[in-house]
Scaffold this motif. Sequence first.
Motif, short mmCIF file in Angstrom:
data_model
loop_
_atom_site.label_atom_id
_atom_site.label_comp_id
_atom_site.label_asym_id
_atom_site.label_seq_id
_atom_site.Cartn_x
_atom_site.Cartn_y
_atom_site.Cartn_z
N VAL A 1 0.85 -1.14 0.08
CA VAL A 1 0.02 -0.08 0.03
C VAL A 1 0.84 1.29 -0.06
O VAL A 1 1.81 1.37 0.63
CB VAL A 1 -0.81 -0.04 1.32
N VAL A 2 0.62 2.30 -0.81
CA VAL A 2 1.17 3.42 -1.01
C VAL A 2 1.09 4.28 0.45
O VAL A 2 -0.09 4.24 0.92
CB VAL A 2 0.82 4.44 -2.05
N ALA A 3 2.16 4.22 1.27
CA ALA A 3 2.03 5.13 2.58
C ALA A 3 3.55 5.61 2.93
O ALA A 3 4.39 4.78 3.82
CB ALA A 3 1.79 3.74 3.60
N PRO A 4 3.84 6.59 2.52
CA PRO A 4 5.11 7.34 2.69
C PRO A 4 5.55 7.37 4.02
O PRO A 4 6.60 7.44 4.46
CB PRO A 4 4.99 8.71 1.79
N PHE A 5 4.51 7.47 5.02
CA PHE A 5 4.79 7.77 6.47
C PHE A 5 4.72 6.22 7.22
O PHE A 5 4.92 6.36 8.33
CB PHE A 5 3.75 8.55 7.04
N LEU B 1 -0.37 4.88 8.34
CA LEU B 1 -0.85 6.04 7.49
C LEU B 1 -0.72 6.13 6.05
O LEU B 1 -0.15 6.58 5.43
CB LEU B 1 -0.04 7.24 8.02
N PRO B 2 -1.79 5.09 5.69
CA PRO B 2 -1.76 5.09 4.05
C PRO B 2 -2.26 6.17 3.30
O PRO B 2 -3.01 7.06 3.96
CB PRO B 2 -2.94 3.90 3.91
N ALA B 3 -1.52 6.49 2.46
CA ALA B 3 -1.89 7.96 1.29
C ALA B 3 -3.16 7.63 0.74
O ALA B 3 -3.75 6.83 0.14
CB ALA B 3 -0.58 8.05 0.45
N LEU B 4 -3.94 8.87 0.74
CA LEU B 4 -5.20 8.95 -0.12
C LEU B 4 -4.52 8.93 -1.52
O LEU B 4 -3.69 9.61 -1.86
CB LEU B 4 -5.86 10.26 0.33
N ASN B 5 -5.57 8.26 -2.43
CA ASN B 5 -5.34 8.39 -4.06
C ASN B 5 -5.80 9.55 -4.33
O ASN B 5 -7.10 10.02 -4.64
CB ASN B 5 -5.96 7.11 -4.50
N VAL B 6 -5.11 10.60 -4.61
CA VAL B 6 -5.42 11.99 -4.71
C VAL B 6 -5.89 12.15 -6.28
O VAL B 6 -6.55 13.36 -6.56
CB VAL B 6 -4.37 13.14 -4.44
#
Length: 268
Positions: free
Chosen positions: A81-85, A89-94
């Motif tokens: 899962v994309v989660a830079p932090f 804290l998964p990143a929202l798909n902007v």
Amino acid sequence: IDPKIGSMEDFKELLDTLKKYNMSFIFDFTFNHTSTLHPWYIDFKKGLNDFYIAKDWKENDYGTDMNPSIYAWDNDINKFVVAPFGGFLPALNVESEGVKKEIEKAIKFWCEFADNLHFRADAVYHNRATRHDRNEIPYAQFIRDCVDKYGGTDRQIIGEVWTNWRQLENPIPMSHTLGNVFNFAGTFDVVRQINEGKKFEEINVLNPYKRSVLFLGSHDTSRIASMLGNDINKVKLFIKVAIEKSDCDFSFYYGGESMYEGHVFDGK
């Protein structure tokens, strides 16, 4: 508002009282990630929305200041899962229209709630992690446009844009898009000059941005006083420089007035 700290009515009373003194409230708003406990993420794991991004392999990966990878493994769905932090804290798909619809609805709600409520855009630079082109500006522009639409162009958005403090050019596009950014480079450079023994008259403040905020304390860094050897006279000099020698705004940040000492990274 978390009921542990008060009610919506309490918050409105606070904003109304601030307004009597010509003061505003800066709302710390996370536009680009949630926790794994958020209802959106729980639904995502069930396949009910596209609010996050999960892949079988680390496609187009890169490192950040926090982690060597923007991906975290989720055992529940057996995907990265994309989660830079980090994984919690998964990143929202902007690029998701559903995400943008929900963010716009939230901005509209708070802009209409009070006219002296402004926004701090937490870690907004990292929205780039879910963009196919890794460009952080389009989503930042979307946020700015929503605030302008529902709150007016005078509403402030202060972007927390911290890449590498030596790379002064990185936050500049974000500064022009959002209007304000925290001036990490300028803040740390003033600390450096004070530690080198420079006097008030000799200190120069770096501010290449459209508008920026110097800060005393941040939950992302060691406290300023700790950087200054817990010397209260150096702290006073920092405040004097920030107020009198700079065209930046100045922030006493997250209780920093009374909690000068201490570090963040080592847990103290």
